[in-house]
Write a protein that holds these residues in place. Structure first.
Motif, PDB file in Angstrom:
ATOM      1  N   CYS A 418      42.467  72.469  31.955  1.00 16.89           N
ATOM      2  CA  CYS A 418      41.836  71.697  33.065  1.00 16.89           C
ATOM      3  C   CYS A 418      40.443  71.443  32.893  1.00 16.89           C
ATOM      4  O   CYS A 418      40.086  70.158  32.910  1.00 16.89           O
ATOM      5  CB  CYS A 418      41.993  72.294  34.471  1.00 16.89           C
ATOM      6  N   MET A 419      39.541  72.426  32.480  1.00 19.84           N
ATOM      7  CA  MET A 419      38.058  72.238  32.196  1.00 19.84           C
ATOM      8  C   MET A 419      38.121  71.240  30.934  1.00 19.84           C
ATOM      9  O   MET A 419      37.218  70.295  30.853  1.00 19.84           O
ATOM     10  CB  MET A 419      37.542  73.416  31.971  1.00 19.84           C
ATOM     11  N   THR A 420      38.885  71.461  30.063  1.00 21.64           N
ATOM     12  CA  THR A 420      38.861  70.477  28.814  1.00 21.64           C
ATOM     13  C   THR A 420      39.004  69.218  29.104  1.00 21.64           C
ATOM     14  O   THR A 420      38.550  68.307  28.569  1.00 21.64           O
ATOM     15  CB  THR A 420      39.877  71.036  27.761  1.00 21.64           C
ATOM     16  N   ALA A 421      40.129  68.812  30.193  1.00 19.03           N
ATOM     17  CA  ALA A 421      40.369  67.724  30.500  1.00 19.03           C
ATOM     18  C   ALA A 421      39.188  67.078  31.478  1.00 19.03           C
ATOM     19  O   ALA A 421      39.056  65.831  31.255  1.00 19.03           O
ATOM     20  CB  ALA A 421      41.817  67.668  31.156  1.00 19.03           C
ATOM     21  N   ILE A 422      38.734  67.769  32.167  1.00 17.75           N
ATOM     22  CA  ILE A 422      37.543  67.309  32.827  1.00 17.75           C
ATOM     23  C   ILE A 422      36.271  66.791  31.988  1.00 17.75           C
ATOM     24  O   ILE A 422      35.878  65.695  32.271  1.00 17.75           O
ATOM     25  CB  ILE A 422      36.856  68.430  33.739  1.00 17.75           C
ATOM     26  N   ALA A 423      36.102  67.787  31.042  1.00 21.30           N
ATOM     27  CA  ALA A 423      35.068  67.292  30.084  1.00 21.30           C
ATOM     28  C   ALA A 423      35.450  65.903  29.422  1.00 21.30           C
ATOM     29  O   ALA A 423      34.601  65.272  29.096  1.00 21.30           O
ATOM     30  CB  ALA A 423      34.726  68.481  29.017  1.00 21.30           C
ATOM     31  N   SER A 436      32.449  74.106  24.329  1.00 24.85           N
ATOM     32  CA  SER A 436      33.681  74.413  23.569  1.00 24.85           C
ATOM     33  C   SER A 436      34.522  75.547  24.629  1.00 24.85           C
ATOM     34  O   SER A 436      34.466  76.581  24.516  1.00 24.85           O
ATOM     35  CB  SER A 436      33.858  74.692  22.252  1.00 24.85           C
ATOM     36  N   PHE A 437      35.427  74.953  25.569  1.00 21.96           N
ATOM     37  CA  PHE A 437      36.083  75.919  26.484  1.00 21.96           C
ATOM     38  C   PHE A 437      37.049  76.900  25.663  1.00 21.96           C
ATOM     39  O   PHE A 437      36.777  78.211  26.013  1.00 21.96           O
ATOM     40  CB  PHE A 437      36.499  75.392  27.551  1.00 21.96           C
ATOM     41  N   TRP A 438      37.699  76.406  24.732  1.00 22.35           N
ATOM     42  CA  TRP A 438      38.686  77.260  24.121  1.00 22.35           C
ATOM     43  C   TRP A 438      37.792  78.013  23.132  1.00 22.35           C
ATOM     44  O   TRP A 438      38.191  79.378  22.919  1.00 22.35           O
ATOM     45  CB  TRP A 438      39.638  76.518  23.609  1.00 22.35           C
ATOM     46  N   GLY A 677      31.762  71.942   8.438  1.00 27.12           N
ATOM     47  CA  GLY A 677      32.268  70.763   9.173  1.00 27.12           C
ATOM     48  C   GLY A 677      33.485  71.029   9.540  1.00 27.12           C
ATOM     49  O   GLY A 677      34.074  70.505  10.656  1.00 27.12           O
ATOM     50  N   GLN A 678      34.392  71.191   8.389  1.00 23.95           N
ATOM     51  CA  GLN A 678      35.813  71.390   8.855  1.00 23.95           C
ATOM     52  C   GLN A 678      36.208  72.360   9.715  1.00 23.95           C
ATOM     53  O   GLN A 678      37.102  71.982  10.745  1.00 23.95           O
ATOM     54  CB  GLN A 678      36.445  71.644   7.356  1.00 23.95           C
ATOM     55  N   LEU A 679      35.502  73.659   9.937  1.00 26.96           N
ATOM     56  CA  LEU A 679      36.026  74.418  10.548  1.00 26.96           C
ATOM     57  C   LEU A 679      35.451  74.000  12.033  1.00 26.96           C
ATOM     58  O   LEU A 679      36.233  74.138  13.274  1.00 26.96           O
ATOM     59  CB  LEU A 679      35.047  75.766  10.438  1.00 26.96           C
ATOM     60  N   TYR A 680      34.286  73.419  12.237  1.00 22.44           N
ATOM     61  CA  TYR A 680      33.651  72.947  13.584  1.00 22.44           C
ATOM     62  C   TYR A 680      34.747  71.756  14.233  1.00 22.44           C
ATOM     63  O   TYR A 680      35.268  71.744  15.191  1.00 22.44           O
ATOM     64  CB  TYR A 680      32.400  72.144  13.359  1.00 22.44           C
ATOM     65  N   LEU A 681      35.069  70.787  13.074  1.00 21.49           N
ATOM     66  CA  LEU A 681      36.260  69.922  13.721  1.00 21.49           C
ATOM     67  C   LEU A 681      37.450  70.598  14.115  1.00 21.49           C
ATOM     68  O   LEU A 681      38.044  69.990  15.193  1.00 21.49           O
ATOM     69  CB  LEU A 681      36.196  68.749  12.520  1.00 21.49           C
ATOM     70  N   LYS A 682      37.999  71.447  13.478  1.00 20.61           N
ATOM     71  CA  LYS A 682      38.939  71.926  13.914  1.00 20.61           C
ATOM     72  C   LYS A 682      39.191  72.763  15.089  1.00 20.61           C
ATOM     73  O   LYS A 682      40.045  72.456  16.204  1.00 20.61           O
ATOM     74  CB  LYS A 682      39.630  73.132  12.862  1.00 20.61           C
ATOM     75  N   TRP A 683      37.988  73.545  15.572  1.00 21.64           N
ATOM     76  CA  TRP A 683      38.215  74.553  16.782  1.00 21.64           C
ATOM     77  C   TRP A 683      36.868  74.343  17.230  1.00 21.64           C
ATOM     78  O   TRP A 683      36.477  75.474  18.026  1.00 21.64           O
ATOM     79  CB  TRP A 683      38.500  75.686  16.201  1.00 21.64           C
ATOM     80  N   GLY A 684      36.019  73.760  17.075  1.00 17.39           N
ATOM     81  CA  GLY A 684      34.700  73.558  17.914  1.00 17.39           C
ATOM     82  C   GLY A 684      33.563  74.807  17.373  1.00 17.39           C
ATOM     83  O   GLY A 684      32.241  74.787  17.983  1.00 17.39           O
TER      84      GLY A 684
END
Ligand SMILES: [Zn+2]
Length: 685
Positions: A418-423, A436-438, A677-684
């Motif tokens: 829900c927080m991710t959807a709100i953001a 990055s909530f996750w 950058g790849q790591l960041y793009l994948k999972w924040g």
């Protein structure tokens, strides 16, 4: 409740199609308890006097000749109770003992409705630890067994002294938060007997559904909030009697404070105004339901907060309305007419971040409306989290002692979604985009060097923070992993089916596994066995990739009669070798560092830009794939969609062909940036 772990993270980091008829199944579970309580609060002595009439029905197929009751205020009676011993030194225990404000309750009289006195036979029991200094559970033998389908009525007079606020109960100055304040009947489970745990430091509660009618007597004009809704208010000699009624709930909590301290803000949730249209569309797609099937009812929202926090009202209301919309869409409409939300005053933070049916407490500081405190996402996150408990475990009343992950963990999954959807939907302050909530949850999971098991009784963890880690973050991330494995549609449908089928019941981990397996048409037993009931950790890696020309041997060759030197191809200087008409022999070595065995996708990217995916069952510790192709491999990624959220060490999941440009002194830096950058793009992170 909202764990300490979150605070710690916050500081450290900025199918089955669900038919409309399934909704009707909600109301079939029988009511087990019916409480009628009159209670009087004396703010001067911090004490309660109460009379309770409770009718208990035996909804099982097994007769019982006893009743077990919780007296949870006794958890705060001395330094030697099970709760206090487990809490240990250096925490809240010090404050209670320093102020001398211990809490306790006493049954003054205990009668059957025919007048039989049951008090002489009542005995304290300690089913979990035999601690003779713990007085939180009593067993009451009955003169006659209660047969299946029959009921028994008890009339109980009780008194209580409230503690300095601890574990969401007690007082600070004139502010009172009353949780676990009345003699409460435990859960009878038929063949398994009475399920009644002592009050532990690391656990919450378990009770049956029923009706509560509670008359609260307080000083006249005081602000009162409670589970359910107000049905009557009568003045009485400088005092006031306020009657609340709550139906189909399993607990009743309330708060009281003078109007000079707290104010009330009445508003509502109105779906036509408060349900974001993109959310409705997305939920419809994921769940396979029409807008009509996803219709949500309006409801009243009652906010009780310190006058000093008045400026926070718009943000709190906004977050609550979004939470009501999100949970209503994905877990079914909220069935109650009213929700009361209490933000405790300064000094009473210990009362915050707690959930009771139709009554929650959030947490905010008086300065939270102003920078830099306003940049914390906690106003939204705590509101969403605590509202989420209206489902896990307000409506899905799992045993929080034995399977805390079913409320805290499933709720963490829902809250972070829900927080991710709100953001992502620009529905809240801009700075939420930076969070990055996750990522926060995954970072917490990676923090435990010794793996924790999700599915074990709450009070049996080695340290309290491990209970929080297992029950909140790790379960949330495990659920996100199931979503990755079965896909967002099956996950959404499975969770909604679980939430609808077990509404007003006591679902277990087995129930969750069965519904998710059924709806996704995938047996998820292997996952639950390893990642939920066990502590296996997923961790894969690309060990090495080797590529060489086929048919471009060097050295000597045997011509049938003698050895002669193989002719070398023409040296073309700096140009890369012409490979178009040649064949490459390729070896990809994959490893499983973790002890969790499961299927993981491996993506191969070729030098012509095309990709292909293969599934590795990871049954062996390592595996070598031998390929022959006219193209070279450019990249290998294990788990390219990051389905395995539980895998927190992903840096070794990537292999990229090193660029053959030794003349560029910065090539390694560029590679490092690319990988990061790849790591960041994948999972924040
Ligand atoms: Zn919680």
């Amino acid at each position: 409740m909202m764990g300490r772990l979150r605070l710690w993270i916050g500081v450290g980091l900025a199918a089955v199609a669900i038919s409309a008829s399934a909704q009707l199944a909600w109301s079939t579970a029988p009511d087990v308890v019916d409480y009628s309580i009159e209670v009087s609060l004396d703010p001067e002595s911090h004490s309660l006097q109460g009379t309770e009439t409770v009718r208990w029905s035996n909804a099982t197929a097994v007769p019982t000749d006893e009743i077990w009751i919780h007296l949870y205020l006794n958890a705060f009676a001395s330094s030697e109770t099970t709760f206090m011993r487990e809490l240990g030194s250096g925490s809240l225990r010090g404050r209670v003992s320093q102020t001398g404000e211990w809490g306790w309750t006493k049954i003054e009289s205990l009668l059957l409705d025919d007048g039989t006195d049951l008090l002489p036979e009542m005995e304290f029991v300690r089913p979990d630890d035999q601690n003779v200094d713990d007085f939180t559970v009593v067993r009451i033998p009955l003169p006659e067994a209660v047969q299946p389908g029959a009921s028994v009525e008890l009339v109980i007079d009780f008194s209580a002294r409230l503690p300095w606020i601890i574990a969401r109960t007690g007082f600070v100055d004139d502010f009172f938060l009353l949780g676990q304040w009345f003699p409460k009947i435990a859960v009878f489970e038929g063949e398994r007997g009475w399920n009644s745990h002592q009050f532990h430091a690391s656990s919450e509660f378990f009770a049956d559904f029923g009706t509560y009618q509670v008359t609260m007597e307080v000083p006249q004009g005081w602000v009162v909030g409670a589970s359910g809704y107000e049905v009557e208010r009568t003045p009485l000699d400088g005092r006031e009697r306020i009657v609340y009624r709550a139906e189909r709930v399993h607990d009743f909590a309330w708060c009281a404070a003078p109007p000079s301290l707290m104010e009330v803000f009445e508003t509502d949730f109105e779906p036509s105004r408060d349900l974001p249209a993109p959310w409705l569309a997305q939920a419809g797609t994921l769940l396979g339901l029409s807008a009509a099937e996803l219709e949500l009812p309006p409801m009243r929202l009652r906010l009780i907060l310190p006058r000093a926090q008045h400026a926070l009202v718009p943000r709190m209301v906004r977050a609550l309305r979004l939470a009501i919309a999100w949970y209503g869409l994905y877990y079914g409409p909220y069935p109650y007419p009213q929700l009361t939300v209490v933000s405790p005053p300064a000094g009473a933070e210990e009362a915050g971040g707690m959930e009771y049916p139709t009554f929650i407490t959030t947490g905010a500081g008086n300065l939270d409306a102003y920078a830099p405190f306003a940049w914390s996402p906690d106003i939204e996150a705590v509101a969403v989290h605590e509202f989420g408990h209206q489902y896990f475990q307000g409506l899905l009343a799992s045993n929080e002692f034995e399977q805390a992950w079913l409320d805290e963990g499933l709720n963490t999954y829902a809250e972070v979604s829900c927080m991710t959807a709100i953001a992502d939907g620009d529905l809240a302050p801009d700075f939420l985009h930076l969070v990055s909530f996750w990522g926060q949850q995954r970072l917490a999971v990676g923090a435990a060097s010794l793996p924790v098991t999700i599915d074990r009784p709450a009070w049996t963890y080695r340290q309290r923070w491990r209970y929080f880690l297992a029950s909140y973050s790790k379960t949330g991330v495990a659920m996100r992993t199931i979503q990755g494995l079965i896909g967002p549609e099956a996950m959404a449908r499975g969770m909604r089916a679980y939430a609808e089928r077990f509404r007003f019941r006591h679902p277990t981990g087995d129930d969750l596994q069965a519904v998710l397996s059924e709806v996704s048409d995938t047996d998820l037993g292997w996952f639950f066995e390893q990642a939920i009931r066990g502590d296996a950790t997923p961790d894969w890696a690309v060990l090495a990739v080797r590529q060489r020309h086929v048919g471009r041997a060097t050295g000597m060759e045997w011509d049938g009669a003698s050895w002669r030197e193989i002719e070398a191809p023409e040296d073309d200087g700096d140009e890369p070798p012409e490979t178009q008409n040649e064949l490459w022999a390729i070896e990809v070595d994959l490893a499983r560092h973790g002890d969790l065995v499961g299927p993981v996708t491996v993506e191969l990217t070729w030098d012509d830009g095309s990709t292909e995916r293969r599934l590795w069952d990871s049954a062996a510790r390592w595996e070598r794939w031998r390929l022959e192709d006219s193209r070279r491999l450019e990249q290998v990624v294990v788990d390219p969609d990051a389905a395995w959220a539980l895998e927190t060490r992903r840096a070794d999941n990537y292999w990229r062909e090193s660029p053959a440009r030794p003349r560029d002194p910065l090539w390694w830096l560029r590679e490092a940036l690319l990988n990061a950058g790849q790591l960041y793009l994948k999972w924040g992170f």
